[in-house]
Design an enzyme around this catalytic site. Structure first.
Site, PDB file in Angstrom:
ATOM      1  N   ASP A 201      32.570 -36.687  22.994  1.00  0.00           N
ATOM      2  CA  ASP A 201      32.009 -36.742  21.654  1.00  0.00           C
ATOM      3  C   ASP A 201      31.848 -38.201  21.274  1.00  0.00           C
ATOM      4  O   ASP A 201      32.558 -39.081  21.758  1.00  0.00           O
ATOM      5  CB  ASP A 201      32.928 -36.013  20.659  1.00  0.00           C
ATOM      6  N   SER A 202      30.900 -38.454  20.367  1.00  0.00           N
ATOM      7  CA  SER A 202      30.426 -39.831  20.140  1.00  0.00           C
ATOM      8  C   SER A 202      31.268 -40.585  19.134  1.00  0.00           C
ATOM      9  O   SER A 202      30.978 -41.721  18.816  1.00  0.00           O
ATOM     10  CB  SER A 202      28.998 -39.773  19.603  1.00  0.00           C
ATOM     11  N   GLY A 203      32.287 -39.966  18.614  1.00  0.00           N
ATOM     12  CA  GLY A 203      33.027 -40.692  17.601  1.00  0.00           C
ATOM     13  C   GLY A 203      32.489 -40.410  16.225  1.00  0.00           C
ATOM     14  O   GLY A 203      33.009 -40.866  15.232  1.00  0.00           O
ATOM     15  N   GLY A 204      31.401 -39.640  16.149  1.00  0.00           N
ATOM     16  CA  GLY A 204      30.779 -39.331  14.860  1.00  0.00           C
ATOM     17  C   GLY A 204      31.809 -38.934  13.830  1.00  0.00           C
ATOM     18  O   GLY A 204      32.244 -39.739  13.024  1.00  0.00           O
TER      19      GLY A 204
ATOM     20  N   ASP B 223      26.139 -39.652  15.341  1.00  0.00           N
ATOM     21  CA  ASP B 223      25.657 -38.982  14.129  1.00  0.00           C
ATOM     22  C   ASP B 223      26.652 -39.200  13.006  1.00  0.00           C
ATOM     23  O   ASP B 223      27.804 -39.577  13.231  1.00  0.00           O
ATOM     24  CB  ASP B 223      25.521 -37.481  14.380  1.00  0.00           C
TER      25      ASP B 223
ATOM     26  N   GLN C 157      22.321 -31.866  11.821  1.00  0.00           N
ATOM     27  CA  GLN C 157      23.182 -31.698  10.661  1.00  0.00           C
ATOM     28  C   GLN C 157      22.416 -30.871   9.604  1.00  0.00           C
ATOM     29  O   GLN C 157      21.375 -30.282   9.923  1.00  0.00           O
ATOM     30  CB  GLN C 157      23.595 -33.078  10.099  1.00  0.00           C
TER      31      GLN C 157
ATOM     32  N   GLY D 211      28.445 -30.579  11.884  1.00  0.00           N
ATOM     33  CA  GLY D 211      28.636 -30.400  10.452  1.00  0.00           C
ATOM     34  C   GLY D 211      29.080 -29.028  10.007  1.00  0.00           C
ATOM     35  O   GLY D 211      29.046 -28.716   8.815  1.00  0.00           O
TER      36      GLY D 211
ATOM     37  N   ASP E  18      33.746 -26.052  21.482  1.00  0.00           N
ATOM     38  CA  ASP E  18      34.987 -26.799  21.685  1.00  0.00           C
ATOM     39  C   ASP E  18      35.834 -26.639  20.431  1.00  0.00           C
ATOM     40  O   ASP E  18      35.265 -26.539  19.318  1.00  0.00           O
ATOM     41  CB  ASP E  18      34.713 -28.296  21.932  1.00  0.00           C
TER      42      ASP E  18
ATOM     43  N   CYS F  27      46.738 -10.077  30.027  1.00  0.00           N
ATOM     44  CA  CYS F  27      46.472 -11.457  30.460  1.00  0.00           C
ATOM     45  C   CYS F  27      47.036 -11.702  31.859  1.00  0.00           C
ATOM     46  O   CYS F  27      48.162 -11.312  32.165  1.00  0.00           O
ATOM     47  CB  CYS F  27      47.088 -12.438  29.467  1.00  0.00           C
TER      48      CYS F  27
ATOM     49  N   CYS G  90      52.084 -15.145  31.097  1.00  0.00           N
ATOM     50  CA  CYS G  90      52.211 -13.703  30.855  1.00  0.00           C
ATOM     51  C   CYS G  90      52.731 -12.957  32.073  1.00  0.00           C
ATOM     52  O   CYS G  90      53.364 -11.914  31.940  1.00  0.00           O
ATOM     53  CB  CYS G  90      50.856 -13.121  30.437  1.00  0.00           C
TER      54      CYS G  90
HETATM   55  C1  BPQ Z   1      36.551 -30.573  10.850  1.00  0.00           C
HETATM   56  C2  BPQ Z   1      36.346 -29.953  12.236  1.00  0.00           C
HETATM   57  C3  BPQ Z   1      36.694 -30.957  13.337  1.00  0.00           C
HETATM   58  C4  BPQ Z   1      37.119 -28.662  12.397  1.00  0.00           C
HETATM   59  O1  BPQ Z   1      34.958 -29.575  12.378  1.00  0.00           O
HETATM   60  C5  BPQ Z   1      33.967 -30.472  12.305  1.00  0.00           C
HETATM   61  O2  BPQ Z   1      34.116 -31.622  11.961  1.00  0.00           O
HETATM   62  N1  BPQ Z   1      32.783 -29.936  12.700  1.00  0.00           N
HETATM   63  C6  BPQ Z   1      31.679 -30.763  13.025  1.00  0.00           C
HETATM   64  C7  BPQ Z   1      31.937 -31.605  14.208  1.00  0.00           C
HETATM   65  C8  BPQ Z   1      32.968 -31.479  15.105  1.00  0.00           C
HETATM   66  N2  BPQ Z   1      32.859 -32.442  16.055  1.00  0.00           N
HETATM   67  C9  BPQ Z   1      31.762 -33.212  15.772  1.00  0.00           C
HETATM   68  N3  BPQ Z   1      31.294 -34.278  16.443  1.00  0.00           N
HETATM   69  C10 BPQ Z   1      30.181 -34.885  15.974  1.00  0.00           C
HETATM   70  N4  BPQ Z   1      29.702 -35.963  16.641  1.00  0.00           N
HETATM   71  N5  BPQ Z   1      29.535 -34.449  14.857  1.00  0.00           N
HETATM   72  C11 BPQ Z   1      29.971 -33.365  14.130  1.00  0.00           C
HETATM   73  O3  BPQ Z   1      29.366 -32.968  13.122  1.00  0.00           O
HETATM   74  C12 BPQ Z   1      31.150 -32.719  14.622  1.00  0.00           C
HETATM   75 ZN    ZN Z   2      48.624 -15.171  29.192  1.00  0.00          ZN
END
Ligand code: BPQ
Ligand code: ZN
Length: 381
Positions: free
Chosen positions: A102-105, A156, A198, A225, A275, A313, A318
């Site tokens: 993930d980009s750090g967004g 983003d 978004q 988002g 994820d 399971c 289990c």
């Molecule tokens: C608050 C939680 C983490 C449950 O959900 C979100 O924030 N959901 C949105 C989200 C998760 N990971 C992302 N990565 C990036 N780049 N952009 C995003 O909008 C999100």
């Molecule tokens: Zn199990």
């Protein structure tokens, strides 16, 4: 005609739909480090480890096919030089299958007042050393290419839940400019790049953003988002009207989702990739997911319960241990407790998406979905 001048694409990437059952689809995703069957759940390994899991058992016992890492966290610690010295994240963490980073967004945006958003990028003070950094689209692509990511996420902004429409529109327009800069910045031909749409729970905003992003040369597309605090039904409704707006020939990734029922309901609405930290985070305090609902194995009711977590399971936990023993480990603060519960939760999530895939291929997804909810209603304890 895309407005992108950079011709770099991922040459080791392919995705094909194998079967469809209603809006649910089964696919095959080929990446640099291997093939992934979709729908798929990606265990979260934020700082280069899926917490409490050894990578060999994550592959052989959980049969995880792809895991998630985080640009923001790995950049801060252990830092790019250390990752580069290992030849990338795969070698450093002993995982030779695909990794999505993930980009750090949203990580940066969850720093709240510790950050300033500008056209250039996001300036933030990191939560470890307190030093200042500037994340730009170019920087996060450089970081993800250094990590050796199979799938990079574009940079983003995930706007705060309940943001005003004016703010949402300005944020989405800037995110589009950032995502185009990500496409211009890529240099590796073996790292795929996914765009992120978004727009909150607004059908109009979701449509506008995807009209801008869908024509761009991303290998896949994500819904960002969501699961930021909106009601579950609002999240399902948003997914339902958003997936048809996404390019059908590309994987559709719903970020940050979710609980088992969310996976089933969003697979039903056309999502291919998921994820979520829930199975790993909750496992560490004995909150276990099973085919019959949640079992909070710390609870006293399990003190002498010799049954496994889940009768259906096949996981190591289990097959070998009772609820009573797991409760004992957790109450005693033994490391084996979180380890065994994490292994089970992840195996359960992977088994669930694997069964969903089989049902789609065999044209019986609706029956699978009904049986899932019926068994869940039997209730864990
Ligand atoms: C608050 C939680 C983490 C449950 O959900 C979100 O924030 N959901 C949105 C989200 C998760 N990971 C992302 N990565 C990036 N780049 N952009 C995003 O909008 C999100
Ligand atoms: Zn199990």
């Amino acid at each position: 005609m895309t407005s992108i001048s950079n011709t770099v694409r991922c040459e080791t990437f392919s995705f094909r739909e194998v079967a469809r059952d209603g809006a649910a689809r089964a696919g095959e995703l080929k990446l640099t480090h291997g093939t992934v069957q979709t729908p798929i759940f990606m265990p979260v390994g934020t700082v280069g480890t899926v917490k409490a899991m050894r990578p060999d058992e994550l592959a052989t016992q959980v049969e995880a096919q792809i895991i998630l890492g985080n640009t923001y966290h790995l950049y801060l610690r252990p830092g790019l030089d250390v990752v580069r010295a290992h030849g990338g994240l795969h070698t450093m963490m002993g995982w030779d299958r695909p990794i999505l980073t993930d980009s750090g967004g949203y990580q940066v945006f969850s720093l709240k007042d510790l950050r300033k958003i500008r056209e250039e990028g996001v300036e933030f003070q990191d939560h470890i050393s307190g030093s200042y950094h500037l994340f730009t689209p170019e920087k996060v692509i450089e970081i993800q290419e250094t990590l050796g990511s199979d799938i990079m996420m574009a940079f983003d902004e995930c706007p705060p839940a309940g943001a005003e429409e004016r703010y949402m529109r300005d944020s989405m327009a800037r995110t589009t400019r950032w995502e185009k800069r990500c496409l211009e910045a890529r240099t590796r031909h073996d790292c795929a790049l996914f765009g992120i749409g978004q727009g909150g729970t607004s059908e109009q905003l979701r449509r506008e953003h995807l009209e801008e992003l869908a024509p761009l040369p991303f290998e896949g597309m994500a819904i960002g988002g969501l699961s930021v605090g909106e009601e579950t039904q609002a999240m399902y409704d948003t997914v339902e009207f958003t997936t048809p707006m996404m390019p059908d020939e590309k994987p559709k990734y719903l970020m940050g989702v979710g609980k088992p029922e969310d996976l089933v309901e969003c697979i039903a609405r056309g999502v291919d990739m998921f994820d979520c930290v829930i199975p790993t985070r909750n496992a560490r305090n004995g909150h276990c997911f099973t085919s019959r609902g949640v079992v909070v194995v710390r609870n006293a009711v399990h003190k002498e319960d010799l049954r496994p977590l889940d009768p259906d399971c096949d996981c190591y936990t289990c097959q070998n241990f009772s609820r009573s023993y797991l409760r004992h480990l957790l109450k005693s603060g033994e490391m084996l407790g979180p380890q065994l519960c994490t292994l089970h939760n992840l195996r359960y999530f992977l088994t669930l998406v694997g069964q969903a895939r089989e049902a789609i291929v065999e044209g019986r997804f609706e029956a699978f979905r009904k049986r899932f909810h019926t068994l869940q209603a039997e209730g864990g304890s």
